[in-house]
Design a protein around this motif. Structure first.
Motif, PDB file in Angstrom:
ATOM      1  N   SER A 292      17.816  88.861  64.875  1.00 11.24           N
ATOM      2  CA  SER A 292      17.545  88.606  63.506  1.00 11.24           C
ATOM      3  C   SER A 292      17.986  87.025  62.740  1.00 11.24           C
ATOM      4  O   SER A 292      17.456  86.815  61.748  1.00 11.24           O
TER       5      SER A 292
ATOM      6  N   GLU B  69      23.611  87.203  75.738  1.00 13.92           N
ATOM      7  CA  GLU B  69      24.677  87.347  74.781  1.00 13.92           C
ATOM      8  C   GLU B  69      25.763  86.005  75.030  1.00 13.92           C
ATOM      9  O   GLU B  69      26.176  85.603  74.111  1.00 13.92           O
TER      10      GLU B  69
ATOM     11  N   ASP C 199      19.930  96.902  71.538  1.00 23.55           N
ATOM     12  CA  ASP C 199      20.537  96.919  70.054  1.00 23.55           C
ATOM     13  C   ASP C 199      21.284  95.958  69.810  1.00 23.55           C
ATOM     14  O   ASP C 199      21.271  95.222  68.762  1.00 23.55           O
ATOM     15  N   VAL C 200      22.333  95.292  70.860  1.00 33.97           N
ATOM     16  CA  VAL C 200      23.119  94.203  70.543  1.00 33.97           C
ATOM     17  C   VAL C 200      22.251  92.902  70.317  1.00 33.97           C
ATOM     18  O   VAL C 200      22.580  92.195  69.430  1.00 33.97           O
TER      19      VAL C 200
ATOM     20  N   GLU D 134      19.229  92.711  69.809  1.00 32.82           N
ATOM     21  CA  GLU D 134      18.451  92.562  68.302  1.00 32.82           C
ATOM     22  C   GLU D 134      19.097  92.242  67.078  1.00 32.82           C
ATOM     23  O   GLU D 134      18.494  91.866  66.265  1.00 32.82           O
ATOM     24  N   ALA D 135      20.294  92.590  67.083  1.00 30.50           N
ATOM     25  CA  ALA D 135      21.115  91.872  65.863  1.00 30.50           C
ATOM     26  C   ALA D 135      21.217  90.480  65.996  1.00 30.50           C
ATOM     27  O   ALA D 135      20.966  89.703  64.754  1.00 30.50           O
ATOM     28  N   ARG D 136      21.465  89.867  67.103  1.00 33.19           N
ATOM     29  CA  ARG D 136      21.286  88.398  67.380  1.00 33.19           C
ATOM     30  C   ARG D 136      19.850  87.888  66.866  1.00 33.19           C
ATOM     31  O   ARG D 136      19.741  86.975  66.247  1.00 33.19           O
TER      32      ARG D 136
END
Length: 260
Positions: free
Chosen positions: A79, A48, A72-73, A75-77
């Protein structure tokens, strides 16, 4: 062709960069670069932080376990920016080789998974073994039942295509440092994946006989770095993180939440 910018402090990845001189160039900064982070410790925080500094992609070297909320955090990245995972017992190039060698209609009716590792490596080894079962089943897997006692576990998983997956996992002090795994898929073509701590052998058996797939000689660090460079250049999404989460959840259910 200009090489992709890479920031790597781990020596095996510096060696990998030297082996890819036309594709990767070493830089000191993170902005716009492929950044390699060590998978030991809280690697998700390092990943991150790399994205916060403007990384174009992140490679995680041998990721250890991570909290679900941290994934979860990330996985947003994932994308919008590639996250490549170097999983020592689930090599991406080996997965591709198996997919190329097998018939598209493999559809195994049953799979067996055996995994042995030192206590501190069992979770990661089982996670990668389940990953192989997922690959051979061709579908996501779900936990159905299991028991755990004295560092040994038995579990039954099932694929979305209704294939039964039996799992045996146990701690073994004399096992290779990374662990030892064997996965067998039973179908018209039988597939055997045998990995003795990084010494991988894949064999198929059908009506014409038994064949062993060529050994993979490219080092896993080079494979991961090459994939990251390609993903950045072609703006290609990868599924590494989602697959890791799938496999890690099942490994956790077997090792921590199985019930007699």
């Amino acid at each position: 062709m200009t090489g992709t910018r890479v920031r790597a402090d781990l020596e095996p990845y510096r060696v990998a960069m030297a082996e890819l001189p036309e594709r990767a160039v070493s830089v000191a900064g993170r902005a716009g670069a492929v950044v390699v982070v060590d998978g030991t410790g809280e690697w998700w925080r390092d990943a991150e932080a790399a994205f916060h500094d403007g990384a174009a992609a992140v490679v995680v070297a041998r990721p250890s376990g991570a909290p679900a909320e941290a994934l979860d955090v990330l996985e947003a990245r994932a994308s919008v920016a590639p996250i490549i995972l170097e999983r020592p017992l689930l090599r991406h190039d080996a997965v591709v080789a198996v997919a190329d060698a097998l018939p598209r209609t493999l559809r195994p009716g049953a799979l067996t998974v055996e995994c042995h590792a030192p206590a501190d490596a069992l979770a990661e080894a089982l996670r990668d073994a389940i990953g192989w079962a997922r690959v051979l089943a061709g579908r996501p897997l779900g936990h159905r039942a299991g028991t755990l006692a004295g560092g040994s576990g038995l579990a039954l998983l099932e694929s979305e295509a209704r294939a039964a997956v039996s799992v045996v996992a146990a701690t073994q002090p004399g096992a290779p440092r990374l662990g030892r795994l064997r996965i067998t898929a039973l179908a018209e073509t039988v597939v055997e994946v045998d990995d003795d701590g990084g010494d991988l052998v894949i064999a198929t058996t059908d009506a014409s006989g038994r064949r062993t797939l060529p050994r993979r000689f490219e080092r896993p660090e080079r494979v991961a770095l090459r994939r990251a460079v390609e993903a950045v250049r072609r703006v290609r999404r990868v599924a590494d993180l989602a697959e890791l989460r799938h496999d890690a959840v099942l490994a956790g259910q077997i090792l921590h939440r199985s019930r007699p």
